[in-house]
Design a protein around this motif. Structure first.
Motif, PDB file in Angstrom:
ATOM      1  N   PHE A   1       0.854  -1.155   0.013  1.00  0.00           N
ATOM      2  CA  PHE A   1      -0.092  -0.092   0.042  1.00  0.00           C
ATOM      3  C   PHE A   1       0.947   1.170   0.085  1.00  0.00           C
ATOM      4  N   ASN A   2       0.305   2.310  -0.686  1.00  0.00           N
ATOM      5  CA  ASN A   2       1.119   3.559  -0.555  1.00  0.00           C
ATOM      6  C   ASN A   2       0.008   4.671  -0.548  1.00  0.00           C
ATOM      7  N   ILE A   3       0.128   5.559   0.354  1.00  0.00           N
ATOM      8  CA  ILE A   3      -0.917   6.600   0.354  1.00  0.00           C
ATOM      9  C   ILE A   3      -0.435   7.829  -0.136  1.00  0.00           C
ATOM     10  N   GLY A   4      -0.752   8.423  -1.056  1.00  0.00           N
ATOM     11  CA  GLY A   4      -0.279  10.054  -1.290  1.00  0.00           C
ATOM     12  C   GLY A   4      -1.392  11.079  -1.251  1.00  0.00           C
ATOM     13  N   SER A   5      -1.050  12.106  -1.145  1.00  0.00           N
ATOM     14  CA  SER A   5      -1.848  13.241  -1.076  1.00  0.00           C
ATOM     15  C   SER A   5      -1.281  14.782  -1.613  1.00  0.00           C
ATOM     16  N   SER A   6      -2.301  15.445  -2.176  1.00  0.00           N
ATOM     17  CA  SER A   6      -1.816  16.685  -2.789  1.00  0.00           C
ATOM     18  C   SER A   6      -2.958  17.753  -2.738  1.00  0.00           C
ATOM     19  N   LYS A   7      -2.592  18.883  -2.685  1.00  0.00           N
ATOM     20  CA  LYS A   7      -3.688  20.131  -2.853  1.00  0.00           C
ATOM     21  C   LYS A   7      -3.832  20.463  -4.348  1.00  0.00           C
ATOM     22  N   VAL A   8      -5.225  20.223  -4.580  1.00  0.00           N
ATOM     23  CA  VAL A   8      -5.647  20.614  -5.866  1.00  0.00           C
ATOM     24  C   VAL A   8      -6.318  22.042  -6.056  1.00  0.00           C
ATOM     25  N   ALA A   9      -6.792  22.579  -5.046  1.00  0.00           N
ATOM     26  CA  ALA A   9      -7.404  23.745  -5.018  1.00  0.00           C
ATOM     27  C   ALA A   9      -7.624  24.255  -3.565  1.00  0.00           C
ATOM     28  N   ASP A  10      -7.671  25.729  -3.341  1.00  0.00           N
ATOM     29  CA  ASP A  10      -8.156  25.889  -2.040  1.00  0.00           C
ATOM     30  C   ASP A  10      -9.155  24.967  -1.386  1.00  0.00           C
ATOM     31  N   ASP A  11      -8.634  24.582  -0.298  1.00  0.00           N
ATOM     32  CA  ASP A  11      -9.662  23.867   0.712  1.00  0.00           C
ATOM     33  C   ASP A  11      -9.995  22.586  -0.224  1.00  0.00           C
ATOM     34  N   VAL A  12      -9.413  21.953  -1.222  1.00  0.00           N
ATOM     35  CA  VAL A  12      -9.699  20.459  -1.712  1.00  0.00           C
ATOM     36  C   VAL A  12      -8.121  19.946  -1.967  1.00  0.00           C
ATOM     37  N   HIS A  13      -8.262  18.777  -1.559  1.00  0.00           N
ATOM     38  CA  HIS A  13      -7.122  17.879  -1.537  1.00  0.00           C
ATOM     39  C   HIS A  13      -7.344  16.401  -2.257  1.00  0.00           C
ATOM     40  N   GLU A  14      -6.705  15.926  -2.952  1.00  0.00           N
ATOM     41  CA  GLU A  14      -6.586  14.705  -3.491  1.00  0.00           C
ATOM     42  C   GLU A  14      -5.824  13.634  -2.467  1.00  0.00           C
ATOM     43  N   VAL A  15      -6.707  12.505  -2.367  1.00  0.00           N
ATOM     44  CA  VAL A  15      -6.013  11.414  -1.682  1.00  0.00           C
ATOM     45  C   VAL A  15      -5.811  10.453  -2.625  1.00  0.00           C
ATOM     46  N   VAL A  16      -4.527   9.729  -2.799  1.00  0.00           N
ATOM     47  CA  VAL A  16      -4.558   8.446  -3.737  1.00  0.00           C
ATOM     48  C   VAL A  16      -4.124   7.078  -2.768  1.00  0.00           C
ATOM     49  N   LEU A  17      -4.994   6.118  -2.901  1.00  0.00           N
ATOM     50  CA  LEU A  17      -4.697   4.864  -2.349  1.00  0.00           C
ATOM     51  C   LEU A  17      -4.360   3.861  -3.377  1.00  0.00           C
ATOM     52  N   LYS A  18      -2.796   3.815  -3.369  1.00  0.00           N
ATOM     53  CA  LYS A  18      -2.224   2.952  -4.339  1.00  0.00           C
ATOM     54  C   LYS A  18      -2.246   1.480  -3.855  1.00  0.00           C
ATOM     55  N   ILE A  19      -2.735   0.580  -4.370  1.00  0.00           N
ATOM     56  CA  ILE A  19      -2.589  -1.105  -3.964  1.00  0.00           C
ATOM     57  C   ILE A  19      -1.715  -1.770  -5.065  1.00  0.00           C
ATOM     58  N   GLU A  20      -0.720  -2.365  -4.841  1.00  0.00           N
ATOM     59  CA  GLU A  20      -0.098  -3.304  -5.633  1.00  0.00           C
ATOM     60  C   GLU A  20      -0.128  -4.556  -5.079  1.00  0.00           C
ATOM     61  N   VAL A  21      -0.531  -5.564  -5.974  1.00  0.00           N
ATOM     62  CA  VAL A  21      -0.777  -7.121  -5.640  1.00  0.00           C
ATOM     63  C   VAL A  21       0.129  -7.859  -6.510  1.00  0.00           C
ATOM     64  N   LYS A  22       0.809  -8.707  -6.148  1.00  0.00           N
ATOM     65  CA  LYS A  22       1.523  -9.690  -7.113  1.00  0.00           C
ATOM     66  C   LYS A  22       1.471 -11.073  -6.365  1.00  0.00           C
ATOM     67  N   ALA A  23       0.707 -12.003  -7.358  1.00  0.00           N
ATOM     68  CA  ALA A  23       0.613 -13.447  -7.004  1.00  0.00           C
ATOM     69  C   ALA A  23       1.469 -14.252  -7.594  1.00  0.00           C
ATOM     70  N   ASP A  24       2.300 -15.057  -6.999  1.00  0.00           N
ATOM     71  CA  ASP A  24       3.046 -16.181  -7.644  1.00  0.00           C
ATOM     72  C   ASP A  24       2.772 -17.458  -7.053  1.00  0.00           C
ATOM     73  N   SER A  25       2.780 -18.492  -8.057  1.00  0.00           N
ATOM     74  CA  SER A  25       2.338 -19.788  -7.750  1.00  0.00           C
ATOM     75  C   SER A  25       3.521 -20.822  -8.456  1.00  0.00           C
ATOM     76  N   ASP A  26       4.007 -21.583  -7.694  1.00  0.00           N
ATOM     77  CA  ASP A  26       5.252 -22.506  -8.500  1.00  0.00           C
ATOM     78  C   ASP A  26       6.138 -21.727  -9.243  1.00  0.00           C
ATOM     79  N   GLY A  27       6.569 -20.532  -8.614  1.00  0.00           N
ATOM     80  CA  GLY A  27       7.705 -19.820  -9.273  1.00  0.00           C
ATOM     81  C   GLY A  27       7.186 -19.104 -10.866  1.00  0.00           C
ATOM     82  N   GLN A  28       5.828 -18.898 -10.980  1.00  0.00           N
ATOM     83  CA  GLN A  28       5.358 -18.353 -12.068  1.00  0.00           C
ATOM     84  C   GLN A  28       4.468 -17.201 -11.569  1.00  0.00           C
ATOM     85  N   THR A  29       4.586 -15.949 -12.039  1.00  0.00           N
ATOM     86  CA  THR A  29       3.448 -14.846 -11.781  1.00  0.00           C
ATOM     87  C   THR A  29       2.096 -15.715 -12.111  1.00  0.00           C
TER      88      THR A  29
END
Length: 166
Positions: free
Chosen positions: A55-83
């Protein structure tokens, strides 16, 4: 219809409300990628995949009194040495603030806002994995507030937070 307003319940003039307020304006998928690089052979593998979630959470101001929050989720699944599959999701929300002290905005954006976004991001992720031919991946709830406090204690000047293996 006449209404009797007590001294403490007088209607306020437009714009005279000084109570702090924070709320979600909108939410959206900012970026979504699903890869199934070893299909169709991966569907013959009987070993359940090992799943790594970051997980990664980022935030930035996009206007007066308005902010963007981005929730980034990265998932990797491996089975028997293969993705088996890789999913990258950036799920974002716009949040509006009114009369909120500046030092209270960051704790909201990195603790409370991700908590509000997470159930929707979780559903998008589960649907993407299911649509890729695998059982839906249902992530456990995460206490973003506690994670933010841990990160803030470790680094008093945090501008983002990274969490792994949730």
């Amino acid at each position: 219809m006449d209404q009797d307003y007590g001294a403490s319940q007088q209607p306020m003039a437009n714009g005279a409300d000084t109570a702090p307020a924070a709320g979600m304006i909108s939410q959206y998928i900012k970026d979504l990628s699903f890869e199934n690089p070893n299909a169709p052979a991966i569907f013959q593998v009987q070993t359940p995949p090992a799943i790594d979630v970051q997980f990664n959470i980022g935030s930035s101001k996009v206007a007066d009194d308005v902010h963007e929050v981005v929730l980034k989720i990265e998932v990797k699944a491996d089975s028997d040495g293969q993705t088996a599959f890789i999913v990258d999701l950036s799920y974002a929300g716009l949040f509006g603030f009114r009369n909120v002290p500046e030092d209270q905005i960051q704790p909201f954006m990195l603790g409370e806002a991700p908590r509000l976004l997470f159930p929707f991001a979780r559903r998008v992720l589960a649907d993407a994995v299911r649509d890729g031919g695998f059982p839906p991946l249902l992530l456990e709830p995460i206490d973003f507030g506690a994670l933010y406090l841990q990160q803030a204690q470790a680094n008093a000047d945090t501008t983002g937070a990274t969490f792994g293996n949730a």
